[in-house]
Design a protein around this motif. Structure first.
Motif, PDB file in Angstrom:
ATOM      1  N   LYS A   1     -14.715  -4.609  -0.112  1.00 20.72           N
ATOM      2  CA  LYS A   1     -16.095  -4.892  -0.655  1.00 20.72           C
ATOM      3  C   LYS A   1     -16.279  -4.049  -1.784  1.00 20.72           C
ATOM      4  CE  LYS A   1     -19.913  -6.566   1.624  1.00 20.72           C
ATOM      5  NZ  LYS A   1     -20.492  -6.083   2.637  1.00 20.72           N
ATOM      6  N   MET A   2     -15.488  -2.989  -2.027  1.00 19.55           N
ATOM      7  CA  MET A   2     -15.818  -2.108  -3.185  1.00 19.55           C
ATOM      8  C   MET A   2     -14.788  -1.417  -3.671  1.00 19.55           C
ATOM      9  SD  MET A   2     -18.815   1.119  -2.696  1.00 19.55           S
ATOM     10  CE  MET A   2     -20.074   0.297  -3.029  1.00 19.55           C
ATOM     11  N   LEU A   3     -14.798  -0.841  -4.838  1.00 21.74           N
ATOM     12  CA  LEU A   3     -13.853   0.223  -5.477  1.00 21.74           C
ATOM     13  C   LEU A   3     -14.535   1.119  -6.215  1.00 21.74           C
ATOM     14  CD1 LEU A   3     -11.057   0.889  -7.181  1.00 21.74           C
ATOM     15  CD2 LEU A   3     -11.956  -0.574  -9.057  1.00 21.74           C
ATOM     16  N   ILE A   4     -14.098   2.310  -5.714  1.00 21.86           N
ATOM     17  CA  ILE A   4     -14.765   3.716  -6.332  1.00 21.86           C
ATOM     18  C   ILE A   4     -13.621   4.501  -7.152  1.00 21.86           C
ATOM     19  CG2 ILE A   4     -16.220   5.732  -5.903  1.00 21.86           C
ATOM     20  CD1 ILE A   4     -16.774   4.947  -3.159  1.00 21.86           C
ATOM     21  N   PHE A   5     -13.996   4.838  -8.461  1.00 22.57           N
ATOM     22  CA  PHE A   5     -13.127   5.584  -9.386  1.00 22.57           C
ATOM     23  C   PHE A   5     -14.149   6.245 -10.401  1.00 22.57           C
ATOM     24  CE2 PHE A   5     -12.303   3.482 -13.600  1.00 22.57           C
ATOM     25  CZ  PHE A   5     -13.395   2.701 -13.498  1.00 22.57           C
ATOM     26  N   SER A   6     -13.488   7.390 -11.034  1.00 27.13           N
ATOM     27  CA  SER A   6     -14.180   8.006 -11.903  1.00 27.13           C
ATOM     28  C   SER A   6     -13.260   8.273 -13.085  1.00 27.13           C
ATOM     29  CB  SER A   6     -14.623   9.472 -11.458  1.00 27.13           C
ATOM     30  OG  SER A   6     -13.385  10.486 -11.257  1.00 27.13           O
ATOM     31  N   THR A   7     -13.961   8.085 -14.361  1.00 33.07           N
ATOM     32  CA  THR A   7     -13.208   8.239 -15.657  1.00 33.07           C
ATOM     33  C   THR A   7     -14.361   8.909 -16.577  1.00 33.07           C
ATOM     34  OG1 THR A   7     -12.217   6.979 -17.503  1.00 33.07           O
ATOM     35  CG2 THR A   7     -13.981   5.839 -16.415  1.00 33.07           C
TER      36      THR A   7
ATOM     37  N   ASN B   1     -21.536  -7.894 -13.904  1.00 34.51           N
ATOM     38  CA  ASN B   1     -22.453  -8.136 -12.707  1.00 34.51           C
ATOM     39  C   ASN B   1     -22.132  -7.626 -11.500  1.00 34.51           C
ATOM     40  OD1 ASN B   1     -24.622  -9.346 -13.885  1.00 34.51           O
ATOM     41  ND2 ASN B   1     -23.348 -11.207 -14.300  1.00 34.51           N
ATOM     42  N   GLN B   2     -20.861  -6.977 -11.478  1.00 32.03           N
ATOM     43  CA  GLN B   2     -20.417  -6.392 -10.228  1.00 32.03           C
ATOM     44  C   GLN B   2     -20.288  -4.678 -10.223  1.00 32.03           C
ATOM     45  OE1 GLN B   2     -16.664  -9.025 -11.002  1.00 32.03           O
ATOM     46  NE2 GLN B   2     -16.411  -7.892  -9.147  1.00 32.03           N
ATOM     47  N   VAL B   3     -20.567  -4.139 -11.438  1.00 31.57           N
ATOM     48  CA  VAL B   3     -20.313  -2.793 -11.755  1.00 31.57           C
ATOM     49  C   VAL B   3     -21.734  -2.169 -11.770  1.00 31.57           C
ATOM     50  CG1 VAL B   3     -19.575  -1.244 -13.496  1.00 31.57           C
ATOM     51  CG2 VAL B   3     -18.133  -3.320 -13.171  1.00 31.57           C
ATOM     52  N   VAL B   4     -21.490  -0.823 -10.898  1.00 30.71           N
ATOM     53  CA  VAL B   4     -22.473   0.002 -11.026  1.00 30.71           C
ATOM     54  C   VAL B   4     -22.028   1.279 -11.850  1.00 30.71           C
ATOM     55  CG1 VAL B   4     -23.983   1.665  -9.489  1.00 30.71           C
ATOM     56  CG2 VAL B   4     -23.518  -0.662  -8.701  1.00 30.71           C
ATOM     57  N   THR B   5     -22.690   1.576 -12.734  1.00 31.72           N
ATOM     58  CA  THR B   5     -22.585   2.807 -13.822  1.00 31.72           C
ATOM     59  C   THR B   5     -23.161   3.912 -13.159  1.00 31.72           C
ATOM     60  OG1 THR B   5     -22.090   1.130 -15.294  1.00 31.72           O
ATOM     61  CG2 THR B   5     -22.120   3.541 -15.983  1.00 31.72           C
TER      62      THR B   5
ATOM     63  N   LEU C   1     -10.595  -7.742 -11.311  1.00 28.08           N
ATOM     64  CA  LEU C   1     -11.852  -7.681 -10.656  1.00 28.08           C
ATOM     65  C   LEU C   1     -12.700  -8.982 -10.726  1.00 28.08           C
ATOM     66  CD1 LEU C   1     -12.663  -4.076 -11.480  1.00 28.08           C
ATOM     67  CD2 LEU C   1     -12.539  -5.007  -9.148  1.00 28.08           C
ATOM     68  N   LYS C   2     -12.575  -9.664 -11.939  1.00 30.59           N
ATOM     69  CA  LYS C   2     -13.345 -10.867 -12.242  1.00 30.59           C
ATOM     70  C   LYS C   2     -13.049 -11.761 -11.320  1.00 30.59           C
ATOM     71  CE  LYS C   2     -10.417 -12.521 -15.900  1.00 30.59           C
ATOM     72  NZ  LYS C   2     -10.521 -12.811 -17.240  1.00 30.59           N
ATOM     73  N   LYS C   3     -11.835 -11.807 -10.927  1.00 33.31           N
ATOM     74  CA  LYS C   3     -11.222 -12.888  -9.691  1.00 33.31           C
ATOM     75  C   LYS C   3     -12.030 -12.811  -8.385  1.00 33.31           C
ATOM     76  CE  LYS C   3      -6.730 -12.306 -11.160  1.00 33.31           C
ATOM     77  NZ  LYS C   3      -5.477 -12.418 -10.655  1.00 33.31           N
ATOM     78  N   TYR C   4     -12.652 -11.652  -8.281  1.00 36.75           N
ATOM     79  CA  TYR C   4     -13.178 -11.331  -7.055  1.00 36.75           C
ATOM     80  C   TYR C   4     -14.836 -10.727  -7.205  1.00 36.75           C
ATOM     81  CZ  TYR C   4      -8.274 -11.121  -5.944  1.00 36.75           C
ATOM     82  OH  TYR C   4      -6.942 -11.243  -5.582  1.00 36.75           O
ATOM     83  N   PRO C   5     -15.654 -11.654  -7.439  1.00 35.68           N
ATOM     84  CA  PRO C   5     -16.934 -11.271  -7.995  1.00 35.68           C
ATOM     85  C   PRO C   5     -17.720 -10.630  -7.068  1.00 35.68           C
ATOM     86  CG  PRO C   5     -16.558 -13.647  -8.028  1.00 35.68           C
ATOM     87  CD  PRO C   5     -15.164 -13.232  -7.613  1.00 35.68           C
ATOM     88  N   HIS C   6     -17.446 -10.827  -5.780  1.00 31.79           N
ATOM     89  CA  HIS C   6     -18.310 -10.152  -4.722  1.00 31.79           C
ATOM     90  C   HIS C   6     -17.800  -8.543  -4.582  1.00 31.79           C
ATOM     91  CE1 HIS C   6     -14.314 -11.001  -2.847  1.00 31.79           C
ATOM     92  NE2 HIS C   6     -14.452  -9.950  -2.042  1.00 31.79           N
ATOM     93  N   ILE C   7     -16.553  -8.353  -5.262  1.00 27.97           N
ATOM     94  CA  ILE C   7     -16.280  -6.686  -4.858  1.00 27.97           C
ATOM     95  C   ILE C   7     -17.240  -5.916  -6.153  1.00 27.97           C
ATOM     96  CG2 ILE C   7     -14.368  -4.892  -5.360  1.00 27.97           C
ATOM     97  CD1 ILE C   7     -12.499  -6.993  -4.639  1.00 27.97           C
ATOM     98  N   VAL C   8     -17.710  -4.778  -5.577  1.00 31.67           N
ATOM     99  CA  VAL C   8     -18.636  -4.074  -6.047  1.00 31.67           C
ATOM    100  C   VAL C   8     -17.981  -2.917  -6.508  1.00 31.67           C
ATOM    101  CG1 VAL C   8     -20.742  -2.571  -6.258  1.00 31.67           C
ATOM    102  CG2 VAL C   8     -20.740  -4.745  -5.034  1.00 31.67           C
ATOM    103  N   VAL C   9     -17.963  -2.475  -7.978  1.00 30.71           N
ATOM    104  CA  VAL C   9     -17.185  -1.206  -8.444  1.00 30.71           C
ATOM    105  C   VAL C   9     -18.214  -0.022  -8.781  1.00 30.71           C
ATOM    106  CG1 VAL C   9     -15.691  -0.453 -10.297  1.00 30.71           C
ATOM    107  CG2 VAL C   9     -15.654  -2.798  -9.432  1.00 30.71           C
TER     108      VAL C   9
ATOM    109  N   VAL D   1     -21.902  -1.014   1.921  1.00 27.07           N
ATOM    110  CA  VAL D   1     -20.821  -1.030   2.850  1.00 27.07           C
ATOM    111  C   VAL D   1     -21.197  -0.863   4.307  1.00 27.07           C
ATOM    112  CG1 VAL D   1     -18.763   0.413   3.682  1.00 27.07           C
ATOM    113  CG2 VAL D   1     -19.369   0.232   0.976  1.00 27.07           C
ATOM    114  N   GLY D   2     -20.598  -1.722   5.050  1.00 27.09           N
ATOM    115  CA  GLY D   2     -20.802  -1.705   6.522  1.00 27.09           C
ATOM    116  C   GLY D   2     -19.675  -1.463   7.359  1.00 27.09           C
ATOM    117  N   PRO D   3     -19.702  -1.403   8.663  1.00 22.75           N
ATOM    118  CA  PRO D   3     -18.472  -1.092   9.496  1.00 22.75           C
ATOM    119  C   PRO D   3     -17.320  -2.245   9.272  1.00 22.75           C
ATOM    120  CG  PRO D   3     -20.513  -1.143  10.953  1.00 22.75           C
ATOM    121  CD  PRO D   3     -20.957  -1.624   9.433  1.00 22.75           C
TER     122      PRO D   3
END
Ligand code: PMP
Ligand code: GLU
Length: 404
Positions: free
Chosen positions: A173-179, A234-238, A200-208, A119-121
């Motif tokens: 650029k990103m989505l952040i959530f918890s489960t 390929n776009q998810v960080v666990t 999300l798969k329609k927006y592969p540049h969005i990192v989750v 994430v940037g300005p």
């Protein structure tokens, strides 16, 4: 008037824009009041009241005796990352190789590493509310713009794909959530995660960032990970860690499973900021990773009993609308029906006031929903003994009954 040296120091805009962590502030406040001799019950901090299991402590002692006391590889010892890789496969069905895993000084640090890497300005980060306190502040430090979407109590505090898609803009650029979710205890089902993945798969540049630190504290069975869907893998960080399930909050260890490019970026950030986490903690965490999660069943059963105790007490309090959490160790009841009511010259206008009122009148410390993006609620952490919870609920009930 002479200006002191202290007054000459100019704090950065970045620091000034950042709020203090409300969870940590409330626990500090209750510690101070206790030190003054007040009989405070603190249900403010999300911290298990269990001790770290003995086999993990033994592994730490052994590590010290074997002189694992020096700098480690920045992303963590190889054998630790291998054990995390196996854990991801065993518990979550996820394939992360060792070089997709970065160990840090806690899930909090892991989140900061990922946000600073991506994430940037001006970048927008979607944060469904109620959210965990630190998400929004970490995004602000990275000079990103948090875009909050609301998931109300009527939707069990969860968002759906439609809501998510409506919030996406070219700047997202990103989505952040918890489960399971902190602060609501809500848990996304496989179908609900699939609904998000389909968008999300329609927006592969969005990192989750999928924060799954409460994975094991789940009362409805199996935990589901967002990264299980190949179309978004390929776009998810666990995100995960040892603080909650293994009662290791003070040891400081979290980790990510991520696309390699993000893991490399986090490694770079960490190489400049922290050099990685404690060597002894890392060796102890291997024991936790290798342990069969079924050893946690007594702790989970204890949390479940406490959850039932708190929910049945809340259900007996007129004006309190409690959700039914199925994970983590929080309840996030709505208390807006009390807004405008007073006792002894103090009027409760909002959730902040309610927490102040309960602190002074009931001597129970909770956290305001405002800090989690929902000003109608308060957060109760039930990581305390049944005896303590019974007394706290009695005090809260009596204090609420005085408001009119
Ligand atoms: N994510 C959530 C949802 C949390 O509640 C917490 C609180 N501990 C963290 C991350 C940070 O955990 P850690 O102690 O591993 O930094
Ligand atoms: N995550 C816990 C909480 O929400 C601990 C405090 C913190 O890390 O902010 O209370």
């Amino acid at each position: 008037m002479k200006i002191t040296h202290q007054e000459m120091i100019q704090l950065s805009e970045r620091l000034l824009a950042m709020e203090e962590s409300a969870t940590i502030a409330m626990s500090r406040k209750s510690r101070e009041l206790k030190a003054e001799g007040k009989d405070i019950i603190s249900l403010s901090l999300g911290e298990p009241d269990f001790f770290t299991p003995q086999f993990i402590k033994d592994a730490a002692v052994e590590a010290m005796e074997n002189n694992f006391t020096m700098y480690t590889p920045v992303p963590g010892y190889d054998d630790l990352r291998e054990s995390i890789s196996l854990k991801f496969k065993r518990d979550n069905g996820l394939d992360y190789t060792k070089d997709q895993i970065v160990v840090s000084t806690g899930a909090k640090q892991s989140i900061a590493n990922v946000v600073l890497s991506i994430v940037g300005p001006g970048d927008e980060v979607i944060v469904p509310a109620p959210y965990w306190v630190s998400y929004v502040e970490i995004v602000k430090v990275a000079e990103g713009t948090p875009v909050v979407i609301n998931a109300g109590i009527e939707n069990d505090f969860k968002i759906n794909g439609k809501q998510l898609e409506a919030a996406i803009t070219p700047k997202t650029k990103m989505l952040i959530f918890s489960t399971p979710c902190n602060p609501t205890g809500s848990v996304y089902t496989k179908e609900e995660l699939k609904d998000l993945a389909d968008v999300l798969k329609k927006y592969p540049h969005i990192v989750v960032i999928s924060d799954e630190i409460y994975e094991h504290i789940n009362f409805i069975g199996k935990h589901e990970s967002l990264a299980q869907f190949p179309e978004v893998y390929n776009q998810v960080v666990t995100i995960n860690g040892v603080s909650k399930a293994w009662a290791m909050t003070g040891w400081r260890l979290g980790y990510i499973g991520a696309p390699k490019v993000i893991a490399d970026a986090c490694n770079k950030v960490q190489g400049q900021f922290t050099s990685g986490t404690c060597s002894i903690t890392q060796k102890a965490a291997i024991a936790a990773m290798k342990a069969d999660p079924s050893v946690l069943k007594d702790m989970i059963a204890a949390f479940n009993n406490r959850r039932k105790l708190v929910l049945s007490a809340l259900n007996e309090m007129p004006g309190v609308n409690a959700n039914v959490p199925v994970g983590a160790f929080y309840v996030f009841p709505e208390i807006s029906s009390f807004f405008g009511k007073s006792y002894n010259g103090f009027t409760v206008h909002n959730a902040d006031d309610m927490c102040l009122y309960l602190l002074s009148e009931a001597l129970v410390a909770l956290v305001t929903g405002d800090a989690f993006g929902d000003p109608n609620c308060i957060r109760i952490s039930y990581a305390a003994s049944e005896e303590t919870l019974t007394e706290a609920m009695k005090r809260i009930k009596e204090a609420l009954a005085k408001l009119n």
